[in-house]
Enzyme design. Structure first.
Site, PDB file in Angstrom:
ATOM      1  N   ILE A   1      51.076  53.628  40.570  1.00 44.27           N
ATOM      2  CA  ILE A   1      50.571  53.714  41.689  1.00 44.27           C
ATOM      3  C   ILE A   1      50.380  52.604  42.706  1.00 44.27           C
ATOM      4  O   ILE A   1      49.536  52.674  43.888  1.00 44.27           O
ATOM      5  CB  ILE A   1      49.184  54.521  41.637  1.00 44.27           C
ATOM      6  CG1 ILE A   1      48.106  53.444  40.690  1.00 44.27           C
ATOM      7  CG2 ILE A   1      49.135  55.778  40.864  1.00 44.27           C
ATOM      8  CD1 ILE A   1      46.842  54.108  40.459  1.00 44.27           C
ATOM      9  N   GLY A   2      50.764  51.278  42.316  1.00 44.61           N
ATOM     10  CA  GLY A   2      50.665  50.101  43.179  1.00 44.61           C
ATOM     11  C   GLY A   2      51.174  49.017  42.441  1.00 44.61           C
ATOM     12  O   GLY A   2      51.512  48.868  41.321  1.00 44.61           O
TER      13      GLY A   2
ATOM     14  N   GLY B   1      50.189  41.180  42.795  1.00 41.95           N
ATOM     15  CA  GLY B   1      50.884  39.729  42.619  1.00 41.95           C
ATOM     16  C   GLY B   1      51.411  39.606  41.332  1.00 41.95           C
ATOM     17  O   GLY B   1      52.451  39.174  41.207  1.00 41.95           O
TER      18      GLY B   1
ATOM     19  N   GLY C   1      51.235  41.865  38.719  1.00 39.41           N
ATOM     20  CA  GLY C   1      51.381  42.988  37.820  1.00 39.41           C
ATOM     21  C   GLY C   1      51.464  44.177  38.563  1.00 39.41           C
ATOM     22  O   GLY C   1      51.280  44.344  39.752  1.00 39.41           O
TER      23      GLY C   1
ATOM     24  N   VAL D   1      50.260  48.559  38.840  1.00 43.07           N
ATOM     25  CA  VAL D   1      49.161  49.420  38.686  1.00 43.07           C
ATOM     26  C   VAL D   1      49.421  50.584  38.162  1.00 43.07           C
ATOM     27  O   VAL D   1      50.275  51.366  39.055  1.00 43.07           O
ATOM     28  CB  VAL D   1      47.943  49.358  39.625  1.00 43.07           C
ATOM     29  CG1 VAL D   1      46.816  50.055  39.410  1.00 43.07           C
ATOM     30  CG2 VAL D   1      47.528  47.805  40.026  1.00 43.07           C
TER      31      VAL D   1
ATOM     32  N   LYS E   1      45.860  47.944  34.853  1.00 37.63           N
ATOM     33  CA  LYS E   1      46.517  46.913  35.610  1.00 37.63           C
ATOM     34  C   LYS E   1      47.451  45.919  34.390  1.00 37.63           C
ATOM     35  O   LYS E   1      46.605  45.366  33.630  1.00 37.63           O
ATOM     36  CB  LYS E   1      45.533  45.965  36.371  1.00 37.63           C
ATOM     37  CG  LYS E   1      46.213  44.853  37.363  1.00 37.63           C
ATOM     38  CD  LYS E   1      45.058  43.979  37.802  1.00 37.63           C
ATOM     39  CE  LYS E   1      44.359  44.683  38.616  1.00 37.63           C
ATOM     40  NZ  LYS E   1      43.400  43.650  39.351  1.00 37.63           N
TER      41      LYS E   1
ATOM     42  N   ASP F   1      37.363  37.112  47.451  1.00 37.49           N
ATOM     43  CA  ASP F   1      38.424  37.627  48.051  1.00 37.49           C
ATOM     44  C   ASP F   1      37.902  39.083  48.560  1.00 37.49           C
ATOM     45  O   ASP F   1      38.529  40.192  48.280  1.00 37.49           O
ATOM     46  CB  ASP F   1      39.443  37.766  46.875  1.00 37.49           C
ATOM     47  CG  ASP F   1      40.811  38.181  47.450  1.00 37.49           C
ATOM     48  OD1 ASP F   1      40.934  38.237  48.900  1.00 37.49           O
ATOM     49  OD2 ASP F   1      41.721  38.581  46.745  1.00 37.49           O
TER      50      ASP F   1
END
Length: 722
Positions: free
Chosen positions: A437-438, A441, A443, A445, A459, A559
């Site tokens: 689903i994503g 940088g 790895g 998800v 993740k 972040d």
């Protein structure tokens, strides 16, 4: 997303321009030489882009310039000697490029320079001795290059220096004693070079030092006891050298120290009990030395200690009892110490603590033997009885126990992954792309539904980057941070697997994805009405206040962005992605080379490279504005720096996809969130509120501004008291 074109040659026609800031975009191509026509420029900022090619020598015609920042691009070649003409320059930033020539001696002409950052390039050759002319320098940052030769004595004349960073180069020779002239230094980092000889005792003159890193060199001799006079130190790393002798007891005077790393030397003698006086110590690593004697019981005073590594030494005697209860520690390692006697492993919550051992000594006492036999018989009987009861219960209720097994998987932390790997691989069909689903940088998800019906997010670290220290450090850092914080608005880490072939983190599933994605989708953005948006900001504020003010030591996220703000099915906001988070100490310089997300980084970081909690406050302010206006407030922030924003009203900048709030309370909340956001993005970090203040204000009764909603100006909001 910002601009993604090249800089036009026509830029040269703007001859009356005094400031040009095109930073934080996606500009490509070279810097046009026509920029040399802008002779009235005071500030030129092109950082955080993808500009390539060489720095044009025509920049040397900009003789009025005081601020030049071209960092975080892909510029190649050398630093043009024509920069030596810019004699009014106070700030020069060329870091994080691909410059690959020597530093020109003409840099010595920049006598008004205060900040010089050439780090993270491929610069070669020695530091030119002309650098001694830059007597106003406060920051000299040349790290991560291929500079060589000895450290020039001219650096000793730069008596206003507070930051000197030369790490990760090829400097040789000894650590020069003239560095003791730099009495204003707070941060000295010479690590990862080829320096030899002893640590000079003259270092005692640097009484303002908070950060001293001389690790990964070839230094010899003992650790000078004079280091104990540097009482402001909170970071002392001397690892991977050839230091010998005993650990000086004077280190116990460094009561502000949070990190002490001496591993990989030839240190002998015993651990001085005075180390127990450093009550703020979080990290203590003495492994791979020749340390002998007993482990001092005074180490039990180190209540904040999270990492202790005494492995591969020669200690003797009993392990102090306090080391058998290390449940609150992140890491403890006493292995490879053959003279330490071991018996029963210590357990925390039913799991063995690696490295912690309860000591025993051989005895001929008949009474002791009898007592031991009786105790052994008692415990064997007890264990057999408990095992029988467990077996009987499982036999009667096999289905409930199977459910509990899968349920318990995500309430414990398991280093080898065992069951976790089985369930996760089965749920994702060996990480099939259809469950992805994503992509991040380091790895992918995945969404995984477990046998219990629970849905989690996995993740998984790419195999190609498992051996990359930066990614692996970020990966493990997230485990460390999320393992010690618990807040309803911080995404929960259910478990993880650390294995040399498969590494992943397991999180609670956030059904609605990121705040950024919802604001970017026209339909979903409308679903995020004013009440929900204000609530998300409150969720974030409470989470960050908890991290900054309720955790010891404080934790900075570093972040914060709309991408790292996740939403559950009820559109509650959760702070996520702690890969760059770090522990803070109020007396620490907190120097870092890790950057957050473009567009959310506090402006002072470009000058100081220092992380404080006010960096999070700035990022929070950007996200709060983004939530209210429906897009990244880049243009708005630029306008706020000019006199033009005096005419901008609040209603002009609010998200046009929503109608203006009609309810009085909702309107008050919206106005107050924007007011707080404007305070948070103040250019002076000291003028920003704390997250605790913000959290309290959002919990209180919010007054309505005196002006009607349609007439509220950003100028008045920015200057209004909280």
């Amino acid at each position: 997303m910002g601009l993604n074109c090249s800089i036009s040659d026509q830029i040269g026609s703007l001859t009356k321009l005094t400031k040009l800031d095109l930073s934080h975009n996606q500009l490509t191509g070279p810097i046009p030489h026509q920029i040399g026509s802008l002779t009235k420029l005071n500030d030129l900022i092109l950082s955080y882009n993808q500009l390539n090619g060489r720095i044009p020598h025509q920049i040397g015609t900009l003789t009025e310039i005081t601020f030049l920042q071209l960092d975080w691009n892909k510029l190649i070649g050398g630093i043009p000697s024509s920069l030596g003409r810019l004699t009014k320059l106070t700030h020069l930033g060329l870091s994080y490029d691909q410059l690959n020539d020597s530093i020109p001696h003409q840099i010595g002409s920049l006598i008004k320079l205060i900040h010089l950052d050439l780090s993270d390039n491929q610069l070669i050759g020695p530091i030119p001795h002309q650098i001694g002319s830059l007597t106003k320098l406060t920051n000299l940052i040349l790290s991560y290059n291929q500079l060589k030769g000895s450290i020039p004595y001219q650096i000793g004349t730069l008596t206003k220096l507070t930051f000197l960073q030369l790490y990760v180069n090829k400097f040789t020779g000894v650590i020069p004693s003239f560095l003791s002239h730099l009495t204003k230094l707070t941060h000295l980092d010479l690590s990862q070079n080829q320096l030899i000889g002893p640590i000079p005792h003259q270092i005692v003159s640097l009484t303002k030092l908070t950060h001293l890193d001389l690790s990964f060199n070839q230094l010899t001799g003992p650790i000078p006891h004079q280091i104990g006079t540097l009482t402001k130190l909170n970071y002392l790393h001397l690892s991977r050298n050839e230091l010998n002798g005993a650990i000086p007891s004077s280190l116990g005077c460094l009561t502000k120290l949070t990190s002490l790393n001496l591993f990989g030397n030839q240190i002998n003698g015993s651990i001085p009990p005075e180390i127990g006086n450093i009550k703020d110590l979080v990290f203590l690593d003495l492994h791979n030395n020749f340390i002998s004697g007993e482990i001092p019981s005074k180490l039990k005073n180190l209540k904040r200690l999270q990492h202790l590594d005494l492995s591969c030494n020669r200690p003797s005697g009993n392990v102090p009892p306090f080391l058998t209860n290390i449940c609150n520690w992140t890491t403890s390692d006493l292995s490879c110490n053959d003279d330490l006697e071991r018996n029963t492993p210590s357990f925390c919550n039913g799991r063995e603590n690696p490295g912690a051992r309860v000591p025993t000594r051989d005895t001929t006492s008949q009474l002791t033997i009898i007592t031991s036999l009786l105790l052994t018989l008692f415990f064997v009987t007890l264990i057999l009885g408990l095992a029988f009861l467990w077996w009987k219960k499982r036999k009667v209720q096999p289905e409930s126990m199977a459910t509990k097994k899968n349920g318990d998987l995500f309430s414990i932390w398991d280093y080898d992954g065992g069951i976790a790997i089985e369930d996760i691989i089965s749920a994702t069909e060996d990480f099939d792309i259809k469950y992805c689903i994503g992509v991040e940088g380091y790895g992918n998800v995945y969404r995984a539904q477990l046998p219990s019906g629970k849905v989690v997010v996995v993740k998984k670290l790419h195999r190609s980057v498992i051996d990359e220290p930066t990614y692996l450090r970020s990966f493990k850092n997230e485990i460390q941070m999320l393992g010690q914080i618990r807040h309803r608005n911080i995404v929960k880490l259910h478990g993880y697997c650390l294995h040399n072939r498969c590494m992943f983190l397991i999180y609670m599933y956030m059904e609605r994805g990121s705040l950024f994605c919802m604001l970017s989708d026209e339909a979903e953005a409308v679903e995020l009405d004013w009440v929900k948006r204000v609530n998300i900001i409150k969720n974030m504020a409470h989470a960050l206040s908890y991290m900054h003010h309720d955790c010891t030591p404080p934790i900075i996220h570093w972040d914060i962005s709309s991408n790292n703000t996740l939403l559950d099915s009820k559109l509650e906001g959760f702070v996520s992605d702690f890969g760059t988070a770090r522990l803070l100490d109020p007396d620490s310089s907190n120097q870092t080379l890790v950057a957050g997300t473009y567009g959310y980084i506090a402006p002072e970081f470009a000058y100081t490279m220092v992380v404080t909690e006010k960096c999070d406050v700035y990022s929070f302010g950007v996200v709060a504005l983004e939530t209210m206006i429906g897009k990244h407030p880049r243009e708005l922030i630029t306008s706020l720096l000019s006199s033009l924003y005096q005419d901008i009203t609040l209603r002009e900048v609010l998200d046009l996809r929503l109608s203006l709030p009609e309810d009085l309370q909702v309107a008050k909340d919206v106005v107050f969130v924007v007011l707080l956001a404007l305070k948070c993005i103040h250019s002076n970090p000291q003028s920003r509120p704390t997250m605790q203040q913000i959290s309290y204000k959002l919990l209180g009764n919010i007054p309505f501004p005196k002006s009607p909603f349609y007439a509220i100006s950003l100028y008045k909001l920015k200057n209004q008291e909280m």
